[in-house]
Design an enzyme around this catalytic site. Structure first.
Site, mmCIF file in Angstrom:
data_model
loop_
_atom_site.group_PDB
_atom_site.id
_atom_site.type_symbol
_atom_site.label_atom_id
_atom_site.label_comp_id
_atom_site.label_asym_id
_atom_site.label_seq_id
_atom_site.Cartn_x
_atom_site.Cartn_y
_atom_site.Cartn_z
ATOM 1 C CE LYS A 11 10.873 -74.137 -17.762
ATOM 2 N NZ LYS A 11 12.267 -74.159 -18.299
ATOM 3 C CE1 TYR A 51 13.728 -78.792 -15.857
ATOM 4 C CE2 TYR A 51 13.025 -77.332 -14.107
ATOM 5 C CZ TYR A 51 12.993 -77.722 -15.434
ATOM 6 O OH TYR A 51 12.214 -77.028 -16.345
ATOM 7 C CG PHE A 59 22.007 -75.082 -16.302
ATOM 8 C CD1 PHE A 59 20.767 -75.671 -16.084
ATOM 9 C CD2 PHE A 59 22.821 -75.629 -17.281
ATOM 10 C CE1 PHE A 59 20.351 -76.778 -16.799
ATOM 11 C CE2 PHE A 59 22.420 -76.749 -18.014
ATOM 12 C CZ PHE A 59 21.181 -77.324 -17.763
ATOM 13 N NE ARG A 87 11.046 -80.246 -26.235
ATOM 14 C CZ ARG A 87 11.894 -79.975 -25.222
ATOM 15 N NH1 ARG A 87 11.569 -80.303 -23.969
ATOM 16 N NH2 ARG A 87 13.040 -79.382 -25.429
ATOM 17 C CB THR A 93 16.463 -75.173 -24.761
ATOM 18 O OG1 THR A 93 16.012 -76.515 -24.959
ATOM 19 C CG2 THR A 93 16.710 -74.916 -23.284
ATOM 20 N NE ARG A 104 11.437 -73.156 -23.830
ATOM 21 C CZ ARG A 104 11.875 -74.392 -23.663
ATOM 22 N NH1 ARG A 104 12.330 -75.080 -24.694
ATOM 23 N NH2 ARG A 104 11.864 -74.936 -22.460
ATOM 24 C CG ASN A 114 13.323 -71.849 -21.095
ATOM 25 O OD1 ASN A 114 12.682 -72.082 -20.072
ATOM 26 N ND2 ASN A 114 14.095 -72.747 -21.670
ATOM 27 C CG HIS A 117 9.001 -78.688 -18.422
ATOM 28 N ND1 HIS A 117 10.258 -79.224 -18.576
ATOM 29 C CD2 HIS A 117 8.152 -79.747 -18.311
ATOM 30 C CE1 HIS A 117 10.166 -80.556 -18.536
ATOM 31 N NE2 HIS A 117 8.905 -80.888 -18.373
ATOM 32 C CD GLU A 128 8.559 -84.236 -17.094
ATOM 33 O OE1 GLU A 128 9.795 -84.212 -17.193
ATOM 34 O OE2 GLU A 128 7.810 -83.653 -17.912
HETATM 35 P P1 DAT Z 1 14.130 -77.953 -22.260
HETATM 36 O O1 DAT Z 1 13.448 -77.120 -21.211
HETATM 37 O O2 DAT Z 1 14.043 -77.335 -23.627
HETATM 38 O O3 DAT Z 1 13.696 -79.403 -22.245
HETATM 39 P P2 DAT Z 1 16.587 -78.839 -20.963
HETATM 40 O O4 DAT Z 1 15.816 -80.011 -20.456
HETATM 41 O O5 DAT Z 1 17.874 -79.126 -21.679
HETATM 42 O O6 DAT Z 1 15.704 -77.925 -21.920
HETATM 43 O O7 DAT Z 1 16.955 -77.867 -19.748
HETATM 44 C C1 DAT Z 1 15.996 -77.611 -18.743
HETATM 45 C C2 DAT Z 1 15.997 -76.132 -18.460
HETATM 46 O O8 DAT Z 1 17.249 -75.748 -17.896
HETATM 47 C C3 DAT Z 1 15.840 -75.243 -19.691
HETATM 48 O O9 DAT Z 1 14.498 -75.057 -20.054
HETATM 49 C C4 DAT Z 1 16.489 -73.970 -19.248
HETATM 50 C C5 DAT Z 1 17.606 -74.440 -18.336
HETATM 51 N N1 DAT Z 1 18.877 -74.529 -19.063
HETATM 52 C C6 DAT Z 1 19.239 -75.456 -19.974
HETATM 53 N N2 DAT Z 1 20.476 -75.253 -20.428
HETATM 54 C C7 DAT Z 1 20.936 -74.143 -19.775
HETATM 55 C C8 DAT Z 1 22.152 -73.394 -19.797
HETATM 56 N N3 DAT Z 1 23.188 -73.762 -20.589
HETATM 57 N N4 DAT Z 1 22.243 -72.302 -18.996
HETATM 58 C C9 DAT Z 1 21.230 -71.938 -18.179
HETATM 59 N N5 DAT Z 1 20.051 -72.603 -18.110
HETATM 60 C C10 DAT Z 1 19.900 -73.678 -18.897
HETATM 61 MG MG MG Z 2 14.006 -80.905 -20.880
#
Ligand code: DAT
Ligand code: MG
Length: 140
Positions: A11, A51, A59, A87, A93, A104, A114, A117, A128
């Protein structure tokens, strides 16, 4: 289990800090092979599409803006149980919850920024990979 493929993104917070190589090394040390990779600049429309599952979350806008703030490195990773393995190597996350030694925990700046992805299931991995790579670009 047979070899599996997953999709990964280094990222913007990580590419900006020149951490691509360190992150690739963590993926490789964790048993995954990078079978395709390219550095690209996402458009806002592409980030929103990628996304879209999070479109209703508070967010979402911040996340999409972040994903276009710098170039990213998109990758296809191959290995035994690659989706789950990746993962594990990534960590939780929220870096505050991630285990020691994960990408991370080691490199992420915050929950939003973070560093990496990884696909979360076989269906999303296939989608993807197909969105970012042509079949000929995958060299297993
Ligand atoms: P991951 O990337 O672990 O699969 P996710 O799919 O739930 O997590 O979310 C996608 C991304 O969105 C994540 O890497 C960071 C951001 N994100 C998730 N939850 C968030 C939150 N509560 N506040 C801000 N950013 C967030
Ligand atoms: Mg995800």
């Amino acid at each position: 289990m047979a070899l599996e493929r997953t999709f990964s993104i280094v990222k913007p917070d990580a590419t900006k800090r020149n951490l691509t190589g360190k992150i690739c090394a963590m993926l490789e040390d964790g048993g995954l092979r990078i079978i395709a990779q390219k550095r690209i600049q996402l458009t806002l429309a592409q980030a929103q599409e990628f996304y879209s599952v999070h479109a209703e979350r508070p967010f979402y806008d911040e996340l999409c803006e972040f994903m276009v703030s710098e170039p990213i490195v998109v990758q296809v990773l191959e290995g035994e149980n690659a989706i789950l393995r990746n993962r594990e190597i990534m960590g939780a996350t929220n870096p505050a919850d991630a285990e020691e030694g994960t990408i991370r925990k080691t490199h992420a700046l915050s929950l939003g920024e973070n560093s990496i992805h990884g696909s979360d299931a076989p269906e999303t991995a296939a989608e993807e990979i197909a969105y970012f790579f042509a079949g000929l670009e995958l060299v297993g």
